[in-house]
Design a protein around this motif. Structure first.
Motif, PDB file in Angstrom:
ATOM      1  N   ILE A  84       4.344   1.594  -3.656  1.00  0.00           N
ATOM      2  CA  ILE A  84       4.082   0.868  -4.626  1.00  0.00           C
ATOM      3  C   ILE A  84       4.930   1.257  -5.949  1.00  0.00           C
ATOM      4  O   ILE A  84       4.717   2.467  -6.093  1.00  0.00           O
ATOM      5  N   PRO A  85       5.785   0.597  -6.301  1.00  0.00           N
ATOM      6  CA  PRO A  85       6.712   1.011  -7.628  1.00  0.00           C
ATOM      7  C   PRO A  85       5.507   1.559  -8.557  1.00  0.00           C
ATOM      8  O   PRO A  85       4.660   1.125  -9.034  1.00  0.00           O
ATOM      9  N   SER A  86       6.171   2.648  -9.278  1.00  0.00           N
ATOM     10  CA  SER A  86       5.521   3.181 -10.532  1.00  0.00           C
ATOM     11  C   SER A  86       5.884   2.444 -11.645  1.00  0.00           C
ATOM     12  O   SER A  86       7.065   2.084 -11.686  1.00  0.00           O
ATOM     13  N   GLY A  87       5.126   2.395 -12.862  1.00  0.00           N
ATOM     14  CA  GLY A  87       5.227   1.838 -13.780  1.00  0.00           C
ATOM     15  C   GLY A  87       5.301   0.248 -13.774  1.00  0.00           C
ATOM     16  O   GLY A  87       6.260  -0.340 -14.611  1.00  0.00           O
ATOM     17  N   ALA A  88       4.577  -0.310 -12.617  1.00  0.00           N
ATOM     18  CA  ALA A  88       4.913  -1.483 -12.534  1.00  0.00           C
ATOM     19  C   ALA A  88       3.446  -2.455 -12.925  1.00  0.00           C
ATOM     20  O   ALA A  88       3.644  -3.708 -12.870  1.00  0.00           O
ATOM     21  N   GLY A  89       2.585  -1.978 -13.330  1.00  0.00           N
ATOM     22  CA  GLY A  89       1.281  -2.791 -13.595  1.00  0.00           C
ATOM     23  C   GLY A  89       0.647  -2.989 -12.366  1.00  0.00           C
ATOM     24  O   GLY A  89      -0.205  -3.960 -12.380  1.00  0.00           O
ATOM     25  N   MET A  90       1.171  -2.462 -11.298  1.00  0.00           N
ATOM     26  CA  MET A  90       0.175  -2.687  -9.805  1.00  0.00           C
ATOM     27  C   MET A  90      -0.586  -1.568  -9.796  1.00  0.00           C
ATOM     28  O   MET A  90      -1.254  -1.931  -8.414  1.00  0.00           O
ATOM     29  N   GLY A  91      -1.050  -0.654 -10.305  1.00  0.00           N
ATOM     30  CA  GLY A  91      -1.944   0.143 -10.236  1.00  0.00           C
ATOM     31  C   GLY A  91      -1.921   1.334  -9.276  1.00  0.00           C
ATOM     32  O   GLY A  91      -2.856   1.824  -8.672  1.00  0.00           O
ATOM     33  N   GLY A  92      -0.738   1.379  -8.588  1.00  0.00           N
ATOM     34  CA  GLY A  92      -0.247   2.288  -7.717  1.00  0.00           C
ATOM     35  C   GLY A  92      -1.171   3.847  -8.060  1.00  0.00           C
ATOM     36  O   GLY A  92      -1.756   4.101  -7.241  1.00  0.00           O
ATOM     37  N   ALA A  93      -0.552   4.190  -9.119  1.00  0.00           N
ATOM     38  CA  ALA A  93      -1.221   5.774  -9.390  1.00  0.00           C
ATOM     39  C   ALA A  93      -2.732   5.674  -9.533  1.00  0.00           C
ATOM     40  O   ALA A  93      -3.393   6.738  -8.867  1.00  0.00           O
ATOM     41  N   SER A  94      -3.433   4.575 -10.064  1.00  0.00           N
ATOM     42  CA  SER A  94      -4.947   4.592 -10.175  1.00  0.00           C
ATOM     43  C   SER A  94      -5.407   4.591  -8.726  1.00  0.00           C
ATOM     44  O   SER A  94      -6.523   5.160  -8.588  1.00  0.00           O
ATOM     45  N   ARG A 130       0.859  -1.076  -0.032  1.00  0.00           N
ATOM     46  CA  ARG A 130       0.089  -0.047   0.050  1.00  0.00           C
ATOM     47  C   ARG A 130       0.873   1.151  -0.071  1.00  0.00           C
ATOM     48  O   ARG A 130       2.097   1.276   0.485  1.00  0.00           O
ATOM     49  N   ASP A 131       0.318   2.134  -0.587  1.00  0.00           N
ATOM     50  CA  ASP A 131       0.642   3.769  -0.525  1.00  0.00           C
ATOM     51  C   ASP A 131       0.118   4.274   0.690  1.00  0.00           C
ATOM     52  O   ASP A 131      -0.861   3.493   1.217  1.00  0.00           O
ATOM     53  N   GLU A 132       0.588   5.444   1.113  1.00  0.00           N
ATOM     54  CA  GLU A 132      -0.351   6.042   2.094  1.00  0.00           C
ATOM     55  C   GLU A 132      -0.488   7.684   1.674  1.00  0.00           C
ATOM     56  O   GLU A 132       0.206   8.334   0.998  1.00  0.00           O
ATOM     57  N   LEU A 133      -1.742   8.082   1.720  1.00  0.00           N
ATOM     58  CA  LEU A 133      -2.206   9.279   1.335  1.00  0.00           C
ATOM     59  C   LEU A 133      -2.920  10.118   2.275  1.00  0.00           C
ATOM     60  O   LEU A 133      -4.069   9.654   2.799  1.00  0.00           O
ATOM     61  N   TRP A 134      -2.489  11.354   2.360  1.00  0.00           N
ATOM     62  CA  TRP A 134      -3.065  12.448   3.232  1.00  0.00           C
ATOM     63  C   TRP A 134      -3.682  13.593   2.332  1.00  0.00           C
ATOM     64  O   TRP A 134      -3.087  13.933   1.473  1.00  0.00           O
ATOM     65  N   VAL A 135      -4.944  14.068   2.723  1.00  0.00           N
ATOM     66  CA  VAL A 135      -5.544  15.030   1.935  1.00  0.00           C
ATOM     67  C   VAL A 135      -6.080  16.253   2.933  1.00  0.00           C
ATOM     68  O   VAL A 135      -6.905  15.648   3.774  1.00  0.00           O
ATOM     69  N   GLN A 136      -5.821  17.264   2.742  1.00  0.00           N
ATOM     70  CA  GLN A 136      -6.528  18.303   3.681  1.00  0.00           C
ATOM     71  C   GLN A 136      -7.100  19.322   2.788  1.00  0.00           C
ATOM     72  O   GLN A 136      -6.501  20.043   1.883  1.00  0.00           O
ATOM     73  N   HIS A 196       2.943   9.041   0.276  1.00  0.00           N
ATOM     74  CA  HIS A 196       3.967   8.264   0.689  1.00  0.00           C
ATOM     75  C   HIS A 196       4.011   7.164  -0.191  1.00  0.00           C
ATOM     76  O   HIS A 196       3.302   6.415  -0.212  1.00  0.00           O
ATOM     77  N   LYS A 197       4.875   6.938  -1.272  1.00  0.00           N
ATOM     78  CA  LYS A 197       5.056   6.130  -2.359  1.00  0.00           C
ATOM     79  C   LYS A 197       5.662   4.752  -1.880  1.00  0.00           C
ATOM     80  O   LYS A 197       6.798   4.870  -0.920  1.00  0.00           O
TER      81      LYS A 197
END
Ligand code: C5P
Length: 329
Positions: free
Chosen positions: A116-126, A42-48, A113-114
């Motif tokens: 999940i590798p990007s460009g991996a086909g693991m859908g991190g950005a999505s 997992r990544d971790e995302l904070w939004v304010q 906080h990344k």
């Protein structure tokens, strides 16, 4: 009106257990029949929400960029470790679209906080984008409830589909009432049937630090005369018989291997380690293999980490059964 509260969640990655190309569409996309499961990487995302309009995104690697670079044997300046912070990042696009669609005042501060590798086909950005939609909607409901009143949550699904083919999957599995960790996706990936796995799937994932362009992979694939269907595969995952659940398939693997020589070796290492049910996920370059238990997956991951001759991130994972919760601070 703005809020000083931070909304946080942990967007999961995915693995494509099955991916078939059905046809090429006039808009350049392909009709798919794919089966995905969310995994506990997992990544971790904070939004304010803040008074200042616009979206300001800060990205860092967790635990830190240096150790991720070391594991992948790439330099810290390598493109693979650079996640854009402008509109090229789907999180920024998601919050911009949400702000416009709900006619919200103010803007957003975001931290990502990344892991999940990007460009991996693991859908991190999505997955990050789907999480941003959920967090943004939740914050908006609290600070500008009049803007949310009467708004159908399907608005989020529509925005998700506009942003990327995999975003609706991540939105759906993360819903508060979701007990599913997997889905069959058709169309360009946005038509979803969610389901629960009869048993958790344990896997070893290798990211070989190779970057393959998704459009390039799709442009090299050929549409089969008789495409395979995932119907029996899904039934097997649900514990309802049918085809062996280990009959995995990814029609993008051949085209991706033709673009990068770094995909074949991890597949061989996995099968040499005794995990013969292995394939690439999505359009690559990460590869994975199913293991019989969490211990089995952990042991193989440990062995591969100590013997792997090239750069890579290697992890044992399990399919996620828990929706990614929203924390408020
Ligand atoms: O939807 P997304 O932005 O993830 O798609 C990236 C690229 O992958 C598209 O521009 C297209 O070239 C290819 N693609 C496709 N068919 C799909 C999904 C993606 O051809 N179903």
């Amino acid at each position: 009106m703005s809020s000083s509260r931070w909304y946080r969640t942990s967007p999961p990655a995915k693995l494509n257990l099955f991916l078939e190309i059905l046809s090429r569409r006039e808009d350049g996309f392909h009709e798919l029949d794919t089966v995905m499961t969310a995994i506990d990487w997992r990544d971790e995302l904070w939004v304010q929400h803040v008074a200042q309009p616009g979206v300001r995104l800060q990205v860092d690697w967790s635990p830190d960029r240096a150790s991720v670079a070391k594991a992948m044997q790439v330099s810290e300046d390598d493109a693979l470790l650079h996640v854009p912070t402008d509109e090229r990042n789907l999180v920024v696009r998601a919050l911009q679209r949400l702000t416009d669609a709900l006619n919200l005042e103010g803007g957003w501060d975001v931290r990502l906080h990344k892991q999940i590798p990007s460009g991996a086909g693991m859908g991190g950005a999505s997955s990050d984008a789907a999480a941003a939609l959920r967090l943004g909607f939740r914050a908006a409901a609290e600070i500008q409830p009049d803007k949310i009143a009467g708004v159908d949550r399907r608005l989020l699904t529509g925005i998700a589909a506009e942003i990327g083919s995999d975003v609706p999957f991540f939105l759906g599995i993360s819903e508060d009432d979701s007990s599913a960790e997997a889905a069959r996706a058709t169309g360009r990936g946005e038509k979803l049937s969610f389901f629960s796995l009869a048993n958790p799937l344990h896997a070893v994932v290798i990211f070989p630090a190779a970057s393959v362009s998704t459009p390039a992979v799709y442009s090299r694939c050929t549409v089969p005369e008789k495409p395979r269907s995932s119907v029996n595969f899904v039934r097997a995952l649900q514990g309802m018989g049918g085809e062996s659940r280990f009959n995995m398939h990814n029609a993008l693997q051949g085209p991706a291997c033709g673009l990068s020589s770094r995909i074949d070796p991890p597949l061989k290492w996995l099968s040499d380690a005794g995990l013969t049910d292995c394939q690439m996920t999505g359009s690559g370059s990460a590869c994975f293999a199913l293991a019989s238990s969490s211990q089995h997956a952990a042991n193989v991951a440990e062995t591969l980490r100590s013997t792997f001759p090239g750069g890579a991130l290697i992890r044992s994972v399990v399919s996620c059964v828990v929706p990614s919760e929203i924390h408020i601070a």
